[in-house]
Design a protein around this motif. Sequence first.
Motif, mmCIF file in Angstrom:
data_model
loop_
_atom_site.group_PDB
_atom_site.id
_atom_site.type_symbol
_atom_site.label_atom_id
_atom_site.label_comp_id
_atom_site.label_asym_id
_atom_site.label_seq_id
_atom_site.Cartn_x
_atom_site.Cartn_y
_atom_site.Cartn_z
ATOM 1 N N UNK A 137 0.839 -1.199 0.000
ATOM 2 C CA UNK A 137 0.000 0.000 0.000
ATOM 3 C C UNK A 137 0.873 1.246 0.000
ATOM 4 N N UNK A 138 1.874 1.265 0.831
ATOM 5 C CA UNK A 138 2.766 2.425 0.932
ATOM 6 C C UNK A 138 3.570 2.628 -0.350
ATOM 7 N N UNK A 139 4.188 1.569 -0.838
ATOM 8 C CA UNK A 139 5.034 1.668 -2.039
ATOM 9 C C UNK A 139 4.227 2.188 -3.225
ATOM 10 N N UNK A 140 3.075 1.565 -3.478
ATOM 11 C CA UNK A 140 2.322 1.942 -4.673
ATOM 12 C C UNK A 140 1.559 3.250 -4.509
ATOM 13 N N UNK A 141 1.239 3.614 -3.283
ATOM 14 C CA UNK A 141 0.644 4.942 -3.068
ATOM 15 C C UNK A 141 1.659 6.023 -3.401
ATOM 16 N N UNK A 142 2.895 5.856 -2.962
ATOM 17 C CA UNK A 142 3.940 6.840 -3.259
ATOM 18 C C UNK A 142 4.198 6.900 -4.769
ATOM 19 N N UNK A 143 4.326 5.745 -5.409
ATOM 20 C CA UNK A 143 4.552 5.724 -6.865
ATOM 21 C C UNK A 143 3.389 6.360 -7.619
ATOM 22 N N UNK A 144 2.171 6.035 -7.205
ATOM 23 C CA UNK A 144 0.993 6.596 -7.858
ATOM 24 C C UNK A 144 0.925 8.109 -7.683
ATOM 25 N N UNK A 145 1.210 8.599 -6.481
ATOM 26 C CA UNK A 145 1.191 10.048 -6.262
ATOM 27 C C UNK A 145 2.237 10.745 -7.121
ATOM 28 N N UNK A 146 3.369 10.105 -7.330
ATOM 29 C CA UNK A 146 4.414 10.693 -8.178
ATOM 30 C C UNK A 146 3.930 10.825 -9.621
ATOM 31 N N UNK A 147 3.320 9.764 -10.168
ATOM 32 C CA UNK A 147 2.857 9.864 -11.554
ATOM 33 C C UNK A 147 1.626 10.769 -11.663
ATOM 34 N N UNK A 148 0.804 10.814 -10.621
ATOM 35 C CA UNK A 148 -0.339 11.727 -10.657
ATOM 36 C C UNK A 148 0.103 13.189 -10.642
ATOM 37 N N UNK A 149 1.182 13.484 -9.939
ATOM 38 C CA UNK A 149 1.698 14.860 -9.942
ATOM 39 C C UNK A 149 2.072 15.272 -11.360
ATOM 40 N N UNK A 150 2.707 14.366 -12.086
ATOM 41 C CA UNK A 150 3.077 14.635 -13.487
ATOM 42 C C UNK A 150 1.814 14.768 -14.335
ATOM 43 N N UNK A 151 0.901 13.844 -14.149
ATOM 44 C CA UNK A 151 -0.310 13.816 -14.973
ATOM 45 C C UNK A 151 -1.196 15.036 -14.743
ATOM 46 N N UNK A 152 -1.431 15.381 -13.502
ATOM 47 C CA UNK A 152 -2.313 16.523 -13.219
ATOM 48 C C UNK A 152 -1.701 17.817 -13.740
#
Length: 170
Positions: A137-152
Amino acid sequence: MSFASIILALVTLQRLGELVLAHRNTARLLARGAIEVGANHYPLIVLVHAGWLIALWIWGRDQDVNLAALAAFLLLQGLRLWVLAALGPRWTTRIIVLPGAPLVASGPYRLFPHPNYAVVVGEIALLPFALHLPVLALIFTVLNLAVLAIRIRAESRALSVSGWPRPRSP
């Protein structure tokens, strides 16, 4: 077959179905003159989501299920369906801009910007918790937030260039 495997099979089928829907909607939007923006980061999104699902299958398929976390995950599926209904044929996994089309301002989009991303953030955290995998949960939440920052950032830029006000749709 374990309860966890059934859950993972259903989530996998859901995601595959959504990819088919997204591909169909993308093709139709492009045929109407829409353009794709920010395609360079799309493989990162695919990698994070595929990695998340693969990791869940590897480490979660035989786990006991935390019913409270699963219930929260299921509530998010209701919000996911609300997002899909609000966007209709404009829902896609890519950033597709249809010049001249107004922003979607119905459904959850009238309440807050980026409800689809909020759902995804919750899902990526909750499903591993439902399978007693807090590290995933922690690993993929951090990775997802990183790509969402780029995407948004890419989406906001695309929508502002197209003349739209502050972006409110994925």
